[in-house]
Write an enzyme that holds these catalytic residues in place. Structure first.
Site, mmCIF file in Angstrom:
data_model
loop_
_atom_site.group_PDB
_atom_site.id
_atom_site.type_symbol
_atom_site.label_atom_id
_atom_site.label_comp_id
_atom_site.label_asym_id
_atom_site.label_seq_id
_atom_site.Cartn_x
_atom_site.Cartn_y
_atom_site.Cartn_z
ATOM 1 N N ILE A 92 0.866 -1.184 0.000
ATOM 2 C CA ILE A 92 0.000 0.000 0.000
ATOM 3 C C ILE A 92 0.901 1.230 0.000
ATOM 4 O O ILE A 92 1.802 1.346 0.842
ATOM 5 C CB ILE A 92 -0.896 0.002 1.257
ATOM 6 C CG1 ILE A 92 -1.556 -1.372 1.387
ATOM 7 C CG2 ILE A 92 -1.849 1.193 1.244
ATOM 8 C CD1 ILE A 92 -3.005 -1.460 1.237
ATOM 9 N N HIS A 109 -7.180 -3.981 -10.907
ATOM 10 C CA HIS A 109 -7.697 -4.861 -9.848
ATOM 11 C C HIS A 109 -8.663 -5.855 -10.482
ATOM 12 O O HIS A 109 -9.567 -5.451 -11.220
ATOM 13 C CB HIS A 109 -8.405 -4.003 -8.788
ATOM 14 C CG HIS A 109 -8.891 -4.808 -7.630
ATOM 15 N ND1 HIS A 109 -8.065 -5.221 -6.614
ATOM 16 C CD2 HIS A 109 -10.135 -5.305 -7.339
ATOM 17 C CE1 HIS A 109 -8.758 -5.919 -5.741
ATOM 18 N NE2 HIS A 109 -10.017 -5.982 -6.152
HETATM 19 C C1 GRF Z 1 -3.192 -9.142 -11.576
HETATM 20 O O1 GRF Z 1 -4.261 -10.015 -11.474
HETATM 21 C C2 GRF Z 1 -3.612 -7.736 -11.183
HETATM 22 O O2 GRF Z 1 -4.923 -7.468 -11.484
HETATM 23 C C3 GRF Z 1 -3.428 -7.750 -9.684
HETATM 24 O O3 GRF Z 1 -2.273 -8.525 -9.472
HETATM 25 C C4 GRF Z 1 -2.099 -9.441 -10.546
HETATM 26 C C5 GRF Z 1 -0.733 -9.192 -11.094
HETATM 27 O O4 GRF Z 1 -0.365 -10.140 -12.057
HETATM 28 N N1 GRF Z 1 -3.338 -6.402 -9.184
HETATM 29 P P1 GRF Z 1 0.969 -9.956 -12.911
HETATM 30 O O5 GRF Z 1 2.120 -9.854 -11.887
HETATM 31 O O6 GRF Z 1 0.845 -8.711 -13.728
HETATM 32 O O7 GRF Z 1 1.081 -11.206 -13.718
#
Ligand code: GRF
Length: 197
Positions: A92, A109
């Site tokens: 955060i 997200h």
């Molecule tokens: C994704 O699902 C994103 O939405 C979330 O964390 C995950 C990251 O995946 N915030 P990556 O590291 O980009 O493969």
């Protein structure tokens, strides 16, 4: 050309997808720096292999969160970053950081916010029994997954879905939507909190 600073913690598939969109000309932006808060992040090793300016900056190496984030800000500013892109960054951000890049930090997200904020949103969606979920790209403010929404994409929840199958279906959409949202920001069609009426 919009200058991006990308923060990651793990796999880095969104980073890879953004890089791909830039390489193929679909996204007019430049990745100026990639910072990982995890030295073992597969996304960091991948970025370094691509020759991107990518480094680990680790929280335990600093005596406080404020000092750590001060270092992040310094690196982002040195690299003339205009938009901070959180791509699976599992921490955060503090107020001073957010204020320094107000309306210039975005996150993706894997749920339709405001539903299922925080950790494991796909698991939360399955537990709630919803028939559609999706993803949200939003500006980052002081809350957790609360900032102004830039873009959302619906993804169906199918009978028999597991956390893995749903996550995979959403992730596939993330890989195109994140680039779209950045393009919107570049064209100034994405509005942050202070710009909305
Ligand atoms: C994704 O699902 C994103 O939405 C979330 O964390 C995950 C990251 O995946 N915030 P990556 O590291 O980009 O493969």
């Amino acid at each position: 050309m919009l200058k991006l600073g990308i923060l990651i913690s793990g796999r880095g598939s969104n980073l890879m997808a953004l890089h791909q969109h830039i390489q193929t000309g679909g996204l007019k932006a430049q990745i100026c720096i990639v910072i990982s808060n995890n030295a073992d992040a597969p996304g960091l090793a991948w970025a370094q292999k691509q020759g991107l300016n990518a480094m680990a900056v680790l929280r335990p190496d600093f005596s406080s969160k404020a000092e750590y984030e001060h270092k992040l800000l310094e690196l982002l500013k040195q690299n003339h970053v205009e938009l901070v892109v959180l791509a699976g960054y599992m921490a955060i951000l503090g107020k001073p950081f957010i204020q320094a890049f107000r309306n210039r930090i975005i996150n993706i997200h894997p749920s339709l916010l405001p539903a299922f904020r925080g950790l494991h949103p796909q698991r939360q969606a399955l537990a709630a029994g919803v028939k559609v979920s999706g993803l949200t790209v939003h500006f980052v403010d002081e809350g957790v997954d609360t900032g102004p929404i830039i873009l959302q994409q619906i993804v169906p929840v199918l009978d028999g879905d597991t956390e893995e199958t749903l996550s995979e279906r959403i992730l596939k959409e993330e890989h195109t939507c994140y680039a779209q949202a950045i393009e919107m920001f570049a064209k100034k069609t994405a509005l942050g909190a202070d710009e909305r009426t």
